[in-house]
Design a protein around this motif. Structure first.
Motif, PDB file in Angstrom:
ATOM      1  N   MET A   1      16.291  66.798  64.272  1.00 44.72           N
ATOM      2  CA  MET A   1      16.590  66.001  63.036  1.00 44.72           C
ATOM      3  C   MET A   1      18.129  65.536  63.091  1.00 44.72           C
ATOM      4  O   MET A   1      19.040  66.377  63.426  1.00 44.72           O
ATOM      5  CB  MET A   1      16.368  66.804  61.815  1.00 44.72           C
ATOM      6  N   ASN A   2      18.506  64.481  62.430  1.00 47.89           N
ATOM      7  CA  ASN A   2      19.713  63.742  62.247  1.00 47.89           C
ATOM      8  C   ASN A   2      20.151  64.129  60.851  1.00 47.89           C
ATOM      9  O   ASN A   2      19.712  64.050  59.635  1.00 47.89           O
ATOM     10  CB  ASN A   2      19.575  62.346  62.281  1.00 47.89           C
ATOM     11  N   ILE A   3      21.253  64.914  60.997  1.00 43.43           N
ATOM     12  CA  ILE A   3      21.829  65.778  59.891  1.00 43.43           C
ATOM     13  C   ILE A   3      23.316  65.329  59.830  1.00 43.43           C
ATOM     14  O   ILE A   3      24.072  65.512  60.515  1.00 43.43           O
ATOM     15  CB  ILE A   3      21.660  67.107  59.906  1.00 43.43           C
ATOM     16  N   ALA A   4      23.664  64.898  58.457  1.00 43.62           N
ATOM     17  CA  ALA A   4      25.009  64.551  58.132  1.00 43.62           C
ATOM     18  C   ALA A   4      25.856  65.416  57.272  1.00 43.62           C
ATOM     19  O   ALA A   4      25.082  65.942  56.197  1.00 43.62           O
ATOM     20  CB  ALA A   4      25.305  63.058  57.557  1.00 43.62           C
ATOM     21  N   ILE A   5      26.916  65.878  57.672  1.00 45.11           N
ATOM     22  CA  ILE A   5      27.749  66.697  56.929  1.00 45.11           C
ATOM     23  C   ILE A   5      29.189  65.737  56.423  1.00 45.11           C
ATOM     24  O   ILE A   5      29.632  65.339  57.086  1.00 45.11           O
ATOM     25  CB  ILE A   5      28.018  67.903  57.811  1.00 45.11           C
ATOM     26  N   LEU A   6      29.071  65.888  55.214  1.00 44.16           N
ATOM     27  CA  LEU A   6      30.332  65.021  54.624  1.00 44.16           C
ATOM     28  C   LEU A   6      31.467  66.064  54.249  1.00 44.16           C
ATOM     29  O   LEU A   6      31.309  66.969  53.582  1.00 44.16           O
ATOM     30  CB  LEU A   6      29.967  64.355  53.474  1.00 44.16           C
ATOM     31  N   GLY A   7      32.564  66.075  54.944  1.00 46.37           N
ATOM     32  CA  GLY A   7      33.666  66.730  54.867  1.00 46.37           C
ATOM     33  C   GLY A   7      33.887  67.445  56.443  1.00 46.37           C
ATOM     34  O   GLY A   7      33.029  67.682  57.303  1.00 46.37           O
ATOM     35  N   THR A   8      35.143  67.915  56.596  1.00 45.70           N
ATOM     36  CA  THR A   8      35.509  68.621  57.811  1.00 45.70           C
ATOM     37  C   THR A   8      36.291  69.937  57.438  1.00 45.70           C
ATOM     38  O   THR A   8      36.896  70.486  58.342  1.00 45.70           O
ATOM     39  CB  THR A   8      36.559  67.590  58.547  1.00 45.70           C
ATOM     40  N   GLY A   9      36.441  70.421  56.266  1.00 43.65           N
ATOM     41  CA  GLY A   9      37.027  71.761  55.988  1.00 43.65           C
ATOM     42  C   GLY A   9      36.259  72.805  56.702  1.00 43.65           C
ATOM     43  O   GLY A   9      35.021  72.750  57.563  1.00 43.65           O
ATOM     44  N   ALA A  10      36.477  74.132  56.355  1.00 41.40           N
ATOM     45  CA  ALA A  10      35.925  75.449  57.245  1.00 41.40           C
ATOM     46  C   ALA A  10      34.716  75.597  56.896  1.00 41.40           C
ATOM     47  O   ALA A  10      33.769  75.642  57.757  1.00 41.40           O
ATOM     48  CB  ALA A  10      36.833  76.648  56.681  1.00 41.40           C
ATOM     49  N   GLY A  11      34.068  75.246  55.623  1.00 41.71           N
ATOM     50  CA  GLY A  11      32.550  75.450  55.471  1.00 41.71           C
ATOM     51  C   GLY A  11      31.890  74.263  56.130  1.00 41.71           C
ATOM     52  O   GLY A  11      30.862  74.802  56.713  1.00 41.71           O
ATOM     53  N   ALA A  12      32.316  73.043  56.210  1.00 42.58           N
ATOM     54  CA  ALA A  12      31.613  71.965  56.777  1.00 42.58           C
ATOM     55  C   ALA A  12      31.485  72.261  58.278  1.00 42.58           C
ATOM     56  O   ALA A  12      30.324  72.065  58.905  1.00 42.58           O
ATOM     57  CB  ALA A  12      32.186  70.662  56.734  1.00 42.58           C
ATOM     58  N   ARG A  13      32.470  72.949  58.894  1.00 43.88           N
ATOM     59  CA  ARG A  13      32.667  73.207  60.192  1.00 43.88           C
ATOM     60  C   ARG A  13      31.569  74.235  60.615  1.00 43.88           C
ATOM     61  O   ARG A  13      30.915  74.495  61.628  1.00 43.88           O
ATOM     62  CB  ARG A  13      34.097  73.774  60.624  1.00 43.88           C
ATOM     63  N   GLN A  14      31.304  75.285  59.500  1.00 45.69           N
ATOM     64  CA  GLN A  14      30.318  76.427  60.030  1.00 45.69           C
ATOM     65  C   GLN A  14      28.948  75.678  59.841  1.00 45.69           C
ATOM     66  O   GLN A  14      28.079  76.035  60.905  1.00 45.69           O
ATOM     67  CB  GLN A  14      30.440  77.367  58.837  1.00 45.69           C
ATOM     68  N   HIS A  15      28.594  74.762  59.136  1.00 48.51           N
ATOM     69  CA  HIS A  15      27.413  74.096  59.215  1.00 48.51           C
ATOM     70  C   HIS A  15      27.182  73.346  60.309  1.00 48.51           C
ATOM     71  O   HIS A  15      26.048  73.039  60.989  1.00 48.51           O
ATOM     72  CB  HIS A  15      27.196  73.229  58.004  1.00 48.51           C
ATOM     73  N   ALA A  16      28.124  72.555  60.939  1.00 44.27           N
ATOM     74  CA  ALA A  16      28.005  71.614  62.161  1.00 44.27           C
ATOM     75  C   ALA A  16      28.007  72.364  63.279  1.00 44.27           C
ATOM     76  O   ALA A  16      26.980  72.036  64.084  1.00 44.27           O
ATOM     77  CB  ALA A  16      29.380  70.870  62.033  1.00 44.27           C
ATOM     78  N   ALA A  17      28.491  73.551  63.355  1.00 45.31           N
ATOM     79  CA  ALA A  17      28.468  74.186  64.607  1.00 45.31           C
ATOM     80  C   ALA A  17      26.982  75.137  64.810  1.00 45.31           C
ATOM     81  O   ALA A  17      26.179  74.980  65.743  1.00 45.31           O
ATOM     82  CB  ALA A  17      29.402  75.257  64.805  1.00 45.31           C
ATOM     83  N   ARG A  18      26.594  75.230  63.366  1.00 44.77           N
ATOM     84  CA  ARG A  18      25.276  76.196  63.417  1.00 44.77           C
ATOM     85  C   ARG A  18      24.156  75.220  63.584  1.00 44.77           C
ATOM     86  O   ARG A  18      22.882  75.434  64.346  1.00 44.77           O
ATOM     87  CB  ARG A  18      25.207  76.966  62.305  1.00 44.77           C
ATOM     88  N   LEU A  19      24.120  73.879  62.870  1.00 43.58           N
ATOM     89  CA  LEU A  19      23.168  73.247  63.329  1.00 43.58           C
ATOM     90  C   LEU A  19      23.052  72.233  64.658  1.00 43.58           C
ATOM     91  O   LEU A  19      22.174  72.229  65.036  1.00 43.58           O
ATOM     92  CB  LEU A  19      23.237  72.072  62.138  1.00 43.58           C
ATOM     93  N   GLY A  20      24.289  72.212  65.137  1.00 39.45           N
ATOM     94  CA  GLY A  20      24.114  71.906  66.535  1.00 39.45           C
ATOM     95  C   GLY A  20      23.598  72.845  67.381  1.00 39.45           C
ATOM     96  O   GLY A  20      22.604  72.443  68.268  1.00 39.45           O
TER      97      GLY A  20
END
Length: 237
Positions: A1-20
Motif C-alpha cells: 500500500m502507498n502510505i503517507a506520513i505527514l511530519g518528520t519528528g521522532a514519532g513519524a520516523r518510527q512509523h516510516a521505518a516500520r511501515l517500510g
C-alpha cells in the motif's frame, strides 16, 4: 500500500521505518523538503536531523505535505497538534478527500517558563496544557475542517515507538484504542495496528471519544514519570 506520513519528528520516523519494513511504499511529508534535509542540529526534543534518518532509510521518499498526501492511499498525521489543522487545511482539497486519515497528534500548547497558572514541572520543563479539552478534540477539529476525509484517532495513548512495536511490553499483550465516525476507516486503522503486532484493540466509539484519548496524555505522562520509563497499558475485562 502507498502510505503517507505527514511530519518528520521522532514519532513519524518510527512509523516510516516500520511501515517500510512491512513492505509498504512510504512517502514522508514535510513543509519544505530541502530545508528539512539541510538541517544539521537536533530538534527541540533532541531528535537527530532528518537527513541522518533518511540516509539510514533511503527507501523512503521525502516530499511536500501536498505531494505526500496526494500519493498516499492511507495518510497518518504526525504534524504537531498546535499546527495540524492549519497545515492539513492548506492542502489541495482533493489531496485527502475520501481517504482515511489516522491522527495521533496531541493538542499540546507549549508555554513560556512561568506562564502556567498552576505549574507542573517535569524533567524537560513545564508540562504543556491541552487545548481543546472536554467539549472538543483536535481529531474532531480536523474532521470538521476536512468533511470529505475519514478521520480516525488512534496511536495517541502510547509513545510511537511502542505503537509500532507492542511486543516490547508483555509480549504485545496490552491494549490500543481507536475512535472515529467511519467504520471502514476504523477497520483500516485496525488492520495497520494488527500488522504492527497489536492483538487487543478496543473501538471506543465515535470520534467524540477522541476527547478522552487525547486528555489521557497527561495521565500517561504522570505514569511515565512515576515508573521512570515507557510501559504498556492493559484493559482487563
Amino acid at each position: 500500500m502507498n502510505i503517507a506520513i505527514l511530519g518528520t519528528g521522532a514519532g513519524a520516523r518510527q512509523h516510516a521505518a516500520r511501515l517500510g519494513a512491512l513492505g509498504h511504499r512510504v512517502v514522508v511529508g514535510t513543509r519544505d523538503p530541502e530545508a528539512t534535509l539541510a538541517r544539521t542540529e537536533p530538534d527541540m526534543m533532541g531528535t537527530e536531523p532528518f537527513a541522518v534518518f533518511h540516509r539510514a532509510h533511503p527507501e523512503l521518499t521525502l516530499a511536500t505535505f501536498a505531494q505526500a498526501a496526494a500519493a498516499g492511499e492511507l495518510v497518518i498525521n504526525g504534524i504537531d497538534g498546535a499546527n495540524a489543522v492549519a497545515a492539513l487545511t492548506a492542502l489541495p482539497t482533493d489531496a485527502l478527500a475520501g481517504k482515511t486519515l489516522i491522527d495521533y497528534a496531541v493538542p499540546y500548547v507549549y508555554q513560556q517558563p512561568g506562564d502556567a497558572e498552576h505549574s507542573w514541572p517535569t524533567p524537560w520543563g513545564e508540562m504543556p496544557r491541552l487545548n481543546p479539552v472536554d467539549t472538543d478534540s483536535l481529531a474532531e477539529q480536523i474532521q470538521r475542517a476536512l468533511p470529505e476525509t475519514k478521520v480516525v484517532k488512534t496511536f495517541v495513548t502510547q509513545e510511537q515507538e511502542t505503537v509500532v512495536n507492542p511486543a516490547e511490553f508483555g509480549g504485545g499483550d496490552h491494549t490500543m484504542f481507536l475512535a472515529g465516525d467511519h467504520q471502514d476507516a476504523k477497520a483500516a486503522a485496525g488492520e495497520l495496528l494488527t500488522a504492527y503486532g497489536w492483538s487487543d484493540i478496543i473501538d471506543v466509539g465515535p470520534l467524540a471519544a477522541a476527547r478522552g484519548l487525547e486528555m489521557y496524555a497527561h495521565f500517561h505522562t504522570a505514569l511515565g514519570l512515576a515508573l521512570n520509563g515507557r510501559f504498556g497499558v492493559k484493559i482487563v475485562r
